[in-house]
Design an enzyme around this catalytic site. Structure first.
Site, PDB file in Angstrom:
ATOM      1  N   LYS A  92       0.832  -1.207   0.000  1.00 57.37           N
ATOM      2  CA  LYS A  92       0.000   0.000   0.000  1.00 57.37           C
ATOM      3  C   LYS A  92       0.865   1.254   0.000  1.00 57.37           C
ATOM      4  O   LYS A  92       0.663   2.158  -0.808  1.00 57.37           O
ATOM      5  CB  LYS A  92      -0.939   0.016   1.232  1.00 57.37           C
ATOM      6  CG  LYS A  92      -1.868  -1.184   1.317  1.00 57.37           C
ATOM      7  CD  LYS A  92      -2.807  -1.121   2.512  1.00 57.37           C
ATOM      8  CE  LYS A  92      -2.121  -1.153   3.860  1.00 57.37           C
ATOM      9  NZ  LYS A  92      -1.452  -2.439   4.176  1.00 57.37           N
ATOM     10  N   ARG A 138      -9.988   0.803   8.472  1.00 61.62           N
ATOM     11  CA  ARG A 138      -9.553  -0.558   8.781  1.00 61.62           C
ATOM     12  C   ARG A 138     -10.610  -1.348   9.523  1.00 61.62           C
ATOM     13  O   ARG A 138     -10.402  -2.515   9.824  1.00 61.62           O
ATOM     14  CB  ARG A 138      -8.328  -0.461   9.668  1.00 61.62           C
ATOM     15  CG  ARG A 138      -7.054  -1.006   9.036  1.00 61.62           C
ATOM     16  CD  ARG A 138      -6.006  -0.799  10.076  1.00 61.62           C
ATOM     17  NE  ARG A 138      -4.779  -1.446   9.916  1.00 61.62           N
ATOM     18  CZ  ARG A 138      -3.720  -0.925   9.284  1.00 61.62           C
ATOM     19  NH1 ARG A 138      -3.805   0.194   8.620  1.00 61.62           N
ATOM     20  NH2 ARG A 138      -2.583  -1.566   9.311  1.00 61.62           N
ATOM     21  N   ARG A 161      11.835  -5.508   4.894  1.00 64.18           N
ATOM     22  CA  ARG A 161      11.520  -4.090   4.644  1.00 64.18           C
ATOM     23  C   ARG A 161      12.487  -3.172   5.385  1.00 64.18           C
ATOM     24  O   ARG A 161      12.870  -3.421   6.514  1.00 64.18           O
ATOM     25  CB  ARG A 161      10.093  -3.775   5.092  1.00 64.18           C
ATOM     26  CG  ARG A 161       9.796  -2.269   5.056  1.00 64.18           C
ATOM     27  CD  ARG A 161       8.349  -1.970   5.093  1.00 64.18           C
ATOM     28  NE  ARG A 161       7.687  -2.449   6.287  1.00 64.18           N
ATOM     29  CZ  ARG A 161       6.377  -2.392   6.461  1.00 64.18           C
ATOM     30  NH1 ARG A 161       5.605  -1.901   5.515  1.00 64.18           N
ATOM     31  NH2 ARG A 161       5.828  -2.843   7.559  1.00 64.18           N
ATOM     32  N   ARG A 216      11.096  -1.376  11.024  1.00 65.47           N
ATOM     33  CA  ARG A 216       9.960  -1.011  11.866  1.00 65.47           C
ATOM     34  C   ARG A 216       9.812  -1.987  13.026  1.00 65.47           C
ATOM     35  O   ARG A 216       9.976  -3.182  12.871  1.00 65.47           O
ATOM     36  CB  ARG A 216       8.676  -0.998  11.026  1.00 65.47           C
ATOM     37  CG  ARG A 216       8.244   0.396  10.646  1.00 65.47           C
ATOM     38  CD  ARG A 216       7.121   0.421   9.665  1.00 65.47           C
ATOM     39  NE  ARG A 216       5.926  -0.325  10.052  1.00 65.47           N
ATOM     40  CZ  ARG A 216       4.833  -0.389   9.325  1.00 65.47           C
ATOM     41  NH1 ARG A 216       4.787   0.262   8.161  1.00 65.47           N
ATOM     42  NH2 ARG A 216       3.793  -1.070   9.707  1.00 65.47           N
ATOM     43  N   ARG A 226      -0.515  -9.105  13.254  1.00 69.43           N
ATOM     44  CA  ARG A 226      -1.076  -8.089  12.337  1.00 69.43           C
ATOM     45  C   ARG A 226      -1.913  -8.750  11.253  1.00 69.43           C
ATOM     46  O   ARG A 226      -2.956  -8.235  10.851  1.00 69.43           O
ATOM     47  CB  ARG A 226       0.050  -7.257  11.714  1.00 69.43           C
ATOM     48  CG  ARG A 226       0.632  -6.238  12.699  1.00 69.43           C
ATOM     49  CD  ARG A 226       1.985  -5.738  12.252  1.00 69.43           C
ATOM     50  NE  ARG A 226       1.945  -5.005  11.004  1.00 69.43           N
ATOM     51  CZ  ARG A 226       2.999  -4.812  10.217  1.00 69.43           C
ATOM     52  NH1 ARG A 226       4.183  -5.290  10.567  1.00 69.43           N
ATOM     53  NH2 ARG A 226       2.878  -4.140   9.103  1.00 69.43           N
TER      54      ARG A 226
HETATM   55  P1  AP5 Z   1       4.756  -1.609   1.897  1.00 74.28           P
HETATM   56  O1  AP5 Z   1       4.491  -0.770   0.713  1.00 74.28           O
HETATM   57  O2  AP5 Z   1       5.463  -1.010   3.061  1.00 74.28           O
HETATM   58  O3  AP5 Z   1       3.404  -2.353   2.372  1.00 74.28           O
HETATM   59  P2  AP5 Z   1       2.164  -1.799   3.179  1.00 74.28           P
HETATM   60  O4  AP5 Z   1       0.949  -2.429   2.577  1.00 74.28           O
HETATM   61  O5  AP5 Z   1       2.200  -0.327   3.299  1.00 74.28           O
HETATM   62  O6  AP5 Z   1       2.450  -2.519   4.578  1.00 74.28           O
HETATM   63  P3  AP5 Z   1       2.351  -1.930   6.047  1.00 74.28           P
HETATM   64  O7  AP5 Z   1       3.114  -2.899   6.917  1.00 74.28           O
HETATM   65  O8  AP5 Z   1       2.732  -0.504   6.118  1.00 74.28           O
HETATM   66  O9  AP5 Z   1       0.825  -2.099   6.309  1.00 74.28           O
HETATM   67  P4  AP5 Z   1       0.130  -2.151   7.628  1.00 74.28           P
HETATM   68  O10 AP5 Z   1      -1.250  -1.987   7.172  1.00 74.28           O
HETATM   69  O11 AP5 Z   1       0.369  -3.357   8.468  1.00 74.28           O
HETATM   70  O12 AP5 Z   1       0.851  -1.018   8.514  1.00 74.28           O
HETATM   71  P5  AP5 Z   1       0.417   0.453   8.898  1.00 74.28           P
HETATM   72  O13 AP5 Z   1       1.626   1.295   8.931  1.00 74.28           O
HETATM   73  O14 AP5 Z   1      -0.731   0.879   8.058  1.00 74.28           O
HETATM   74  O15 AP5 Z   1       5.577  -2.896   1.373  1.00 74.28           O
HETATM   75  C1  AP5 Z   1       6.029  -3.895   2.289  1.00 74.28           C
HETATM   76  C2  AP5 Z   1       7.402  -4.434   1.806  1.00 74.28           C
HETATM   77  O16 AP5 Z   1       7.224  -5.131   0.582  1.00 74.28           O
HETATM   78  C3  AP5 Z   1       8.440  -3.329   1.508  1.00 74.28           C
HETATM   79  O17 AP5 Z   1       9.707  -3.795   1.878  1.00 74.28           O
HETATM   80  C4  AP5 Z   1       8.348  -3.138  -0.027  1.00 74.28           C
HETATM   81  O18 AP5 Z   1       9.576  -2.707  -0.569  1.00 74.28           O
HETATM   82  C5  AP5 Z   1       7.994  -4.547  -0.479  1.00 74.28           C
HETATM   83  N1  AP5 Z   1       7.123  -4.567  -1.665  1.00 74.28           N
HETATM   84  C6  AP5 Z   1       6.084  -3.724  -1.939  1.00 74.28           C
HETATM   85  N2  AP5 Z   1       5.501  -4.074  -3.110  1.00 74.28           N
HETATM   86  C7  AP5 Z   1       6.170  -5.179  -3.558  1.00 74.28           C
HETATM   87  C8  AP5 Z   1       6.036  -6.018  -4.721  1.00 74.28           C
HETATM   88  N3  AP5 Z   1       5.078  -5.794  -5.634  1.00 74.28           N
HETATM   89  N4  AP5 Z   1       6.903  -7.047  -4.849  1.00 74.28           N
HETATM   90  C9  AP5 Z   1       7.869  -7.296  -3.920  1.00 74.28           C
HETATM   91  N5  AP5 Z   1       8.054  -6.527  -2.815  1.00 74.28           N
HETATM   92  C10 AP5 Z   1       7.206  -5.488  -2.637  1.00 74.28           C
HETATM   93  O19 AP5 Z   1      -0.125   0.235  10.379  1.00 74.28           O
HETATM   94  C11 AP5 Z   1       0.733  -0.031  11.448  1.00 74.28           C
HETATM   95  C12 AP5 Z   1      -0.068  -0.102  12.749  1.00 74.28           C
HETATM   96  O20 AP5 Z   1      -0.654   1.185  13.026  1.00 74.28           O
HETATM   97  C13 AP5 Z   1      -1.249  -1.089  12.769  1.00 74.28           C
HETATM   98  O21 AP5 Z   1      -0.834  -2.401  13.092  1.00 74.28           O
HETATM   99  C14 AP5 Z   1      -2.146  -0.451  13.829  1.00 74.28           C
HETATM  100  O22 AP5 Z   1      -1.686  -0.732  15.126  1.00 74.28           O
HETATM  101  C15 AP5 Z   1      -1.955   1.034  13.569  1.00 74.28           C
HETATM  102  N6  AP5 Z   1      -2.959   1.574  12.608  1.00 74.28           N
HETATM  103  C16 AP5 Z   1      -2.695   2.105  11.371  1.00 74.28           C
HETATM  104  N7  AP5 Z   1      -3.834   2.476  10.763  1.00 74.28           N
HETATM  105  C17 AP5 Z   1      -4.838   2.181  11.616  1.00 74.28           C
HETATM  106  C18 AP5 Z   1      -6.249   2.303  11.549  1.00 74.28           C
HETATM  107  N8  AP5 Z   1      -6.863   2.809  10.462  1.00 74.28           N
HETATM  108  N9  AP5 Z   1      -6.981   1.892  12.613  1.00 74.28           N
HETATM  109  C19 AP5 Z   1      -6.390   1.385  13.720  1.00 74.28           C
HETATM  110  N10 AP5 Z   1      -5.058   1.218  13.846  1.00 74.28           N
HETATM  111  C20 AP5 Z   1      -4.284   1.615  12.811  1.00 74.28           C
HETATM  112 MG    MG Z   2       2.471   1.058   4.882  1.00 74.56          MG
END
Ligand code: AP5
Ligand code: MG
Length: 216
Positions: free
Chosen positions: A13, A88, A127, A160, A171
């Site tokens: 994402k 979410r 990552r 991270r 997660r």
């Molecule tokens: P990346 O692009 O970083 O993936 P992502 O989908 O953004 O993954 P996140 O881990 O950021 O998602 P998340 O939803 O768990 O975390 P968030 O920060 O939102 O890519 C991942 C890796 O893969 C990278 O190394 C990249 O280079 C590689 N990659 C990408 N595309 C690729 C491809 N096509 N092929 C190969 N490799 C690839 O949330 C963190 C925490 O915050 C949550 O757990 C929760 O506690 C809190 N939180 C956030 N939002 C909310 C909400 N709305 N409500 C409640 N709690 C929340």
């Molecule tokens: Mg992300």
């Protein structure tokens, strides 16, 4: 145009949102990045969010909804937003609909990046993230030009806290229980499009951009 990127942790994402938002003039709003910035700044919200994030649970809806509503209403988001990681839960999705309606606005497109759980684990453990600009790399799939350093000249990349294996498993569980039901929510509204997120970054990006062009 207002777009939501749905998908499990590690679906790509953040990777796609950064480039698509720039290409379409949208404000990229990642709830995870905003929460991490609040933590770094030591705000009350950041302190409250910390324990939930570190164990792979969701931060309570009321905190996240208020935070995101504030960002969506800012002048720099007036041309449209690309939401990454929000909503979410169903309660967040309904609150977002109400907030946008109040502003005379709505969601135009929801893109679900589908990636199997097994692929996600490898992506997250490799990552590397830039704590300053939010750029995302992978040691094998998307390495930075200089090992361990952000291409944007920001400095050292970090792992991270929630990318440790046990937290990644939690997660994914949280995603399947609380966020995956949003696929049906947006399908019923006729807004959902699915993209195979297991392909290369460029292939996924081309599919995402084609959907955004279609929704403009
Ligand atoms: P990346 O692009 O970083 O993936 P992502 O989908 O953004 O993954 P996140 O881990 O950021 O998602 P998340 O939803 O768990 O975390 P968030 O920060 O939102 O890519 C991942 C890796 O893969 C990278 O190394 C990249 O280079 C590689 N990659 C990408 N595309 C690729 C491809 N096509 N092929 C190969 N490799 C690839 O949330 C963190 C925490 O915050 C949550 O757990 C929760 O506690 C809190 N939180 C956030 N939002 C909310 C909400 N709305 N409500 C409640 N709690 C929340
Ligand atoms: Mg992300």
């Amino acid at each position: 145009m207002n777009v939501i990127l749905l998908g499990p942790p590690g679906a790509g994402k953040g990777t796609q949102a950064k480039r698509t938002a720039a290409a379409f003039g949208l404000k990229h709003l990642s709830s995870g990045d905003i929460l991490r910035a609040e933590r770094k700044a030591g705000t009350e919200l950041g302190r409250k969010a910390q324990s939930y994030m570190d164990r792979g649970a969701l931060v309570p809806d009321e905190l996240v909804v208020a935070m995101m509503a504030d960002h969506i209403a800012r002048p720099d988001a007036a041309k449209g937003v690309l939401l990454d990681g929000f909503p979410r839960t169903r309660a967040q999705a309904e609150a977002l609909d109400r907030e946008l309606a109040r502003m005379g606005n709505r969601i135009d497109l929801v893109i679900d990046l589908a990636v199997p759980d097994d692929d996600v684990a490898g992506r997250l453990t490799g990552r590397r993230s830039c704590p300053k600009c939010g750029a995302v790399y992978h040691i094998r799939f998307h390495p930075p030009k200089t090992d361990g350093m952000c291409d944007g000249g920001c400095g050292a990349l970090v792992v991270r806290e929630d990318d440790k294996e046990a937290v990644v498993r939690q997660r994914l569980k949280t995603y399947h229980e609380q966020t995956e039901p949003l696929i049906a929510y947006y399908r019923e509204k006729g807004l959902l499009r699915q993209v195979d997120g297991s392909r290369s970054v460029d292939q996924v990006g081309a599919a995402v951009d084609a959907l955004c062009r279609g929704a403009q």
